[in-house]
Design a protein around this motif. Structure first.
Motif, mmCIF file in Angstrom:
data_model
loop_
_atom_site.group_PDB
_atom_site.id
_atom_site.type_symbol
_atom_site.label_atom_id
_atom_site.label_comp_id
_atom_site.label_asym_id
_atom_site.label_seq_id
_atom_site.Cartn_x
_atom_site.Cartn_y
_atom_site.Cartn_z
ATOM 1 N N LEU A 20 -63.991 -68.661 -80.492
ATOM 2 C CA LEU A 20 -66.003 -69.497 -80.340
ATOM 3 C C LEU A 20 -66.114 -69.920 -79.142
ATOM 4 O O LEU A 20 -67.057 -69.116 -78.509
ATOM 5 N N GLY A 23 -66.469 -66.424 -76.857
ATOM 6 C CA GLY A 23 -67.000 -65.018 -77.153
ATOM 7 C C GLY A 23 -68.187 -66.208 -76.852
ATOM 8 O O GLY A 23 -69.370 -65.053 -75.908
ATOM 9 N N SER A 92 -62.131 -62.210 -79.486
ATOM 10 C CA SER A 92 -63.688 -62.803 -79.453
ATOM 11 C C SER A 92 -64.213 -62.128 -78.698
ATOM 12 O O SER A 92 -65.091 -62.278 -77.779
ATOM 13 N N TYR A 94 -65.035 -59.297 -79.872
ATOM 14 C CA TYR A 94 -66.161 -59.162 -81.134
ATOM 15 C C TYR A 94 -66.927 -60.085 -80.946
ATOM 16 O O TYR A 94 -68.456 -59.765 -81.950
ATOM 17 N N HIS A 95 -66.596 -61.796 -81.138
ATOM 18 C CA HIS A 95 -67.924 -62.575 -81.416
ATOM 19 C C HIS A 95 -68.566 -62.364 -80.210
ATOM 20 O O HIS A 95 -69.845 -62.945 -80.299
ATOM 21 N N TYR A 98 -71.684 -59.667 -80.767
ATOM 22 C CA TYR A 98 -72.094 -59.980 -82.255
ATOM 23 C C TYR A 98 -73.221 -61.530 -81.182
ATOM 24 O O TYR A 98 -74.675 -61.271 -81.703
ATOM 25 N N LEU A 99 -72.484 -62.169 -80.645
ATOM 26 C CA LEU A 99 -73.685 -63.734 -80.843
ATOM 27 C C LEU A 99 -74.665 -62.940 -79.204
ATOM 28 O O LEU A 99 -75.848 -63.978 -79.123
ATOM 29 N N ALA A 148 -72.902 -66.329 -86.814
ATOM 30 C CA ALA A 148 -72.261 -66.243 -86.056
ATOM 31 C C ALA A 148 -70.685 -66.675 -86.470
ATOM 32 O O ALA A 148 -69.584 -65.529 -86.301
ATOM 33 N N ILE A 149 -70.753 -67.840 -86.196
ATOM 34 C CA ILE A 149 -69.654 -68.403 -86.654
ATOM 35 C C ILE A 149 -69.047 -69.045 -87.821
ATOM 36 O O ILE A 149 -67.871 -68.528 -88.347
ATOM 37 N N LEU A 152 -67.572 -65.173 -87.820
ATOM 38 C CA LEU A 152 -65.950 -65.023 -87.310
ATOM 39 C C LEU A 152 -64.697 -65.636 -88.210
ATOM 40 O O LEU A 152 -63.761 -65.343 -88.174
#
Length: 230
Positions: A20, A23, A92, A94-95, A98-99, A148-149, A152
């Protein structure tokens, strides 16, 4: 089985927390590069976002687990990487990608007049982002950020495939030890654990949404009652 599953929960929470924070910071940098359209850097940022969105998450974890030690070996920094560390790195990346796709539309949704007004007042890019654009874009991005969270948290269950001893991997070890006698009960407990994690994340995001909406309503009311003096 519940105490054994809960014993693996700290590692799962640690992977989620690191992914989190890392990312989010990565998404801020990437979004800034994509918005400002800096030559070469913006193209690299677009390529990274495309990789994060297009490649399955489990494959990104394998790339992190097997690829990063090769890169580290080229610089003589060691040739091994723990499964937990690889999980944090892979998720991280990936997030963050995406974020970035959540932050960028939110930034572009802010009216151009807000940017022009900040520029006319002599604000620097950093001041404009922090004082003018970020508060408005943040409110727009909150629902997407909440999703997104949750995504994840769902994808953390995949780290078992690279050997990380998270909750999902521990559950499979328990079932193998008990000759798969309690599969339904084990998966039911897992469903409750992941549901509670997602519920907590949703409640936190919902709190910030309501707080920002309350603050915005007060600001609008203050503007309506304000009468400039001649």
């Amino acid at each position: 089985m519940i105490p054994e599953l809960l014993s693996a929960l700290p590692l799962t929470l640690a992977i989620i927390f690191v992914a989190l924070v890392t990312g989010f910071c990565l998404a801020l940098v990437v979004t800034t590069l994509r918005v400002r359209r800096i030559p070469l850097l913006s193209q690299l940022a677009d390529l990274y976002v495309s990789y994060a969105r297009s490649v399955p998450v489990v494959l990104q974890l394998f790339v992190a687990f097997y690829g990063l030690p090769l890169v580290a070996g080229l610089f003589e920094m060691g040739d091994s990487l723990s499964a937990a560390a690889a999980s944090m790195v892979g998720l991280s990346l990936y997030h963050g990608g995406y974020l970035s796709e959540v932050m960028r539309p939110a930034f572009l949704a802010v009216e151009r007049g807000q940017h022009d007004a900040a520029d006319s007042l002599g604000y620097s890019f950093r001041q404009k982002m922090l004082r003018i654009v970020a508060p408005q874009a943040g409110h727009i991005a909150l629902p997407g950020y909440g999703n997104a969270i949750i995504y994840l948290i769902h994808n953390v269950a995949l780290v078992m495939y690279i050997g990380a001893a998270d909750v999902m991997a521990t559950a499979h070890l328990i079932m193998e030890r008990d000759y798969n006698q309690y599969q339904f009960g084990t998966y039911l407990v897992l469903a409750v654990i992941y549901s509670l994690l997602c519920l907590i994340a949703w409640l936190i995001v919902r709190f910030f949404e309501r707080r920002h909406a309350k603050y915005s309503s007060k600001t609008v009311a203050a503007k309506k009652t304000f009468t400039p003096s001649l």
